[in-house]
Design a protein around this motif. Structure first.
Motif, PDB file in Angstrom:
ATOM      1  N   THR A  33       0.853  -1.189   0.000  1.00 16.40           N
ATOM      2  CA  THR A  33       0.000   0.000   0.000  1.00 16.40           C
ATOM      3  C   THR A  33       0.887   1.237   0.000  1.00 16.40           C
ATOM      4  O   THR A  33       2.079   1.171   0.308  1.00 16.40           O
ATOM      5  CB  THR A  33      -0.911   0.020   1.229  1.00 16.40           C
ATOM      6  OG1 THR A  33      -0.102   0.097   2.412  1.00 16.40           O
ATOM      7  CG2 THR A  33      -1.780  -1.228   1.296  1.00 16.40           C
ATOM      8  N   LYS A  34       0.317   2.389  -0.315  1.00 19.02           N
ATOM      9  CA  LYS A  34       1.092   3.626  -0.348  1.00 19.02           C
ATOM     10  C   LYS A  34       1.696   3.938   1.011  1.00 19.02           C
ATOM     11  O   LYS A  34       2.848   4.371   1.111  1.00 19.02           O
ATOM     12  CB  LYS A  34       0.211   4.798  -0.801  1.00 19.02           C
ATOM     13  CG  LYS A  34      -0.298   4.691  -2.232  1.00 19.02           C
ATOM     14  CD  LYS A  34       0.837   4.639  -3.242  1.00 19.02           C
ATOM     15  CE  LYS A  34       0.287   4.590  -4.663  1.00 19.02           C
ATOM     16  NZ  LYS A  34       1.328   4.303  -5.653  1.00 19.02           N
ATOM     17  N   LYS A  37       4.571   1.566   1.574  1.00 22.89           N
ATOM     18  CA  LYS A  37       5.688   1.963   0.712  1.00 22.89           C
ATOM     19  C   LYS A  37       6.415   3.164   1.312  1.00 22.89           C
ATOM     20  O   LYS A  37       7.645   3.214   1.329  1.00 22.89           O
ATOM     21  CB  LYS A  37       5.185   2.306  -0.691  1.00 22.89           C
ATOM     22  CG  LYS A  37       4.920   1.116  -1.587  1.00 22.89           C
ATOM     23  CD  LYS A  37       4.628   1.583  -3.010  1.00 22.89           C
ATOM     24  CE  LYS A  37       4.437   0.412  -3.955  1.00 22.89           C
ATOM     25  NZ  LYS A  37       4.253   0.847  -5.356  1.00 22.89           N
ATOM     26  N   LEU A  59       6.831   7.205  -4.863  1.00 23.08           N
ATOM     27  CA  LEU A  59       5.530   6.727  -4.393  1.00 23.08           C
ATOM     28  C   LEU A  59       4.486   6.632  -5.500  1.00 23.08           C
ATOM     29  O   LEU A  59       3.744   5.656  -5.591  1.00 23.08           O
ATOM     30  CB  LEU A  59       5.000   7.655  -3.294  1.00 23.08           C
ATOM     31  CG  LEU A  59       5.360   7.338  -1.851  1.00 23.08           C
ATOM     32  CD1 LEU A  59       4.752   8.379  -0.923  1.00 23.08           C
ATOM     33  CD2 LEU A  59       4.904   5.944  -1.455  1.00 23.08           C
ATOM     34  N   TYR A  60       4.455   7.656  -6.334  1.00 20.86           N
ATOM     35  CA  TYR A  60       3.381   7.748  -7.324  1.00 20.86           C
ATOM     36  C   TYR A  60       3.851   7.566  -8.764  1.00 20.86           C
ATOM     37  O   TYR A  60       3.049   7.260  -9.642  1.00 20.86           O
ATOM     38  CB  TYR A  60       2.644   9.086  -7.169  1.00 20.86           C
ATOM     39  CG  TYR A  60       2.092   9.270  -5.782  1.00 20.86           C
ATOM     40  CD1 TYR A  60       0.994   8.539  -5.348  1.00 20.86           C
ATOM     41  CD2 TYR A  60       2.692  10.144  -4.881  1.00 20.86           C
ATOM     42  CE1 TYR A  60       0.489   8.687  -4.065  1.00 20.86           C
ATOM     43  CE2 TYR A  60       2.194  10.298  -3.587  1.00 20.86           C
ATOM     44  CZ  TYR A  60       1.091   9.573  -3.184  1.00 20.86           C
ATOM     45  OH  TYR A  60       0.608   9.717  -1.920  1.00 20.86           O
ATOM     46  N   THR A  75      -1.352  10.226   3.088  1.00 22.88           N
ATOM     47  CA  THR A  75      -0.643   8.946   3.278  1.00 22.88           C
ATOM     48  C   THR A  75       0.242   9.002   4.518  1.00 22.88           C
ATOM     49  O   THR A  75       0.302   8.035   5.295  1.00 22.88           O
ATOM     50  CB  THR A  75       0.216   8.623   2.036  1.00 22.88           C
ATOM     51  OG1 THR A  75      -0.615   8.534   0.889  1.00 22.88           O
ATOM     52  CG2 THR A  75       0.954   7.303   2.218  1.00 22.88           C
TER      53      THR A  75
END
Length: 310
Positions: A33-34, A37, A59-60, A75
């Motif tokens: 999951t973010k 991470k 992350l993205y 997050t």
């Protein structure tokens, strides 16, 4: 940071896990999951920290988000709650200053990847063989698998993973050399076993074969070769290296077979599971079989000529 609190030990090799003192810490089953991470990224970068722009990229990545910065704030807030819910002391944990995000915990934090790098640098400067041997053993034992394998699809993880694998391979190669020089063949076998499991196509089996031969365990050496040859053929459709084939010929020539009754020999040669179709055998075995059949045919042809000659 309080030195009176237990140490938070983090493992990134072979999968992400952590323990607080002697107690395993569970952050949940899903480590991709973010929020998770973000946790792994912060732990990995430690005191050095990571810039906001780089963090957003890791992350993205290529995700098209209307407001990635806001997503990061959400997050980070979620992560702080996850950490405390996992049983760690109440604390902020994420330090943000001048666009740099850092892991900020009240307890000492040890990350295996960080220790791994320190040990690898110590090896490079160490001139004492005994100390170097101990350092190399620590490095090889610490490497319990790929770096963050659950995140292997992330570019930054892939880059780091390749570097760590190279360090491990070079360290193991040097360790095996030193152990073999000392005649510690059994220990060499033990240290090579994980490498054979992790990287079966890097031919660490060749080192094990050398050790088996040095210990006069030629049947084990032949079995190691046969297993490796079968693996290469079934998975890659290729044969092992020329070096391993030379090893096979060398160990085969040294095998001593005790005299046996013909019936016992026939029984041992029978296949355990008789199946139709192609018959698999290693290239050296095929070569020997081909030569044998060729000679049988030559003898058979000579006898045929003698029988039909006037």
């Amino acid at each position: 940071m309080s030195d009176h609190l237990p140490v938070l030990k983090v493992r990134l090799f072979g999968g992400f896990s952590a323990s607080y003192g002697e107690i395993p810490v569970s952050f949940g089953r899903n480590t991709t999951t973010k929020a998770m991470k973000l946790l792994q990224i912060l732990l990995y970068h430690g005191d050095t920290g990571i810039s906001r722009d780089k963090l957003l990229d890791e992350l993205y990545g290529r995700e098209e988000l209307a407001d990635a910065a806001n997503n990061l704030r959400v997050t980070a807030h979620r992560l702080k709650k996850i950490i405390v819910d996992a049983g760690l002391p109440s604390h902020d944990y994420i330090n943000i200053k001048k666009g740099i995000y850092r892991w900020d915990a009240p307890m000492p934090t040890e990350v295996d990847a960080h220790q791994f790098k320190v040990l690898s640098k110590d090896v490079q400067t160490c001139t004492d063989k005994v100390k170097k041997l101990a350092l190399l053993k620590k490095i090889c034992l610490m490497y319990r698998g790929e770096f963050l394998p659950e995140l292997s699809g992330d570019e930054w993880v892939l880059v780091e993973s390749v570097q760590y694998k190279n360090i491990y391979s070079e360290s193991l190669q040097e360790l095996c050399k030193l152990l073999i020089e000392r005649g510690d063949y059994e220990e060499t076998l033990r240290f090579c076993e994980p490498a054979c499991q992790l990287y079966p196509f890097d031919e660490w089996q060749s080192v094990r074969i050398d050790c088996y031969m040095a210990l006069n365990r030629y049947k084990d050496a032949v079995q190691e070769y046969e297993n490796t040859a079968k693996l290469f053929f079934e998975e890659l459709g290729i044969r092992p290296s020329e070096h391993m084939m030379q090893q096979f010929e060398q160990m085969s020539s040294r095998l001593n077979y005790k005299p046996q009754e013909l019936g016992d020999i026939k029984e041992r040669l029978k296949e355990d599971d008789i199946r139709g179709g192609a018959f698999y055998c290693s290239l050296p075995s095929f070569r020997d079989t081909y030569r044998l059949v060729s000679r049988i045919m030559e003898v058979s042809n000579e006898k045929t000529k003698e029988e039909i000659s006037p």
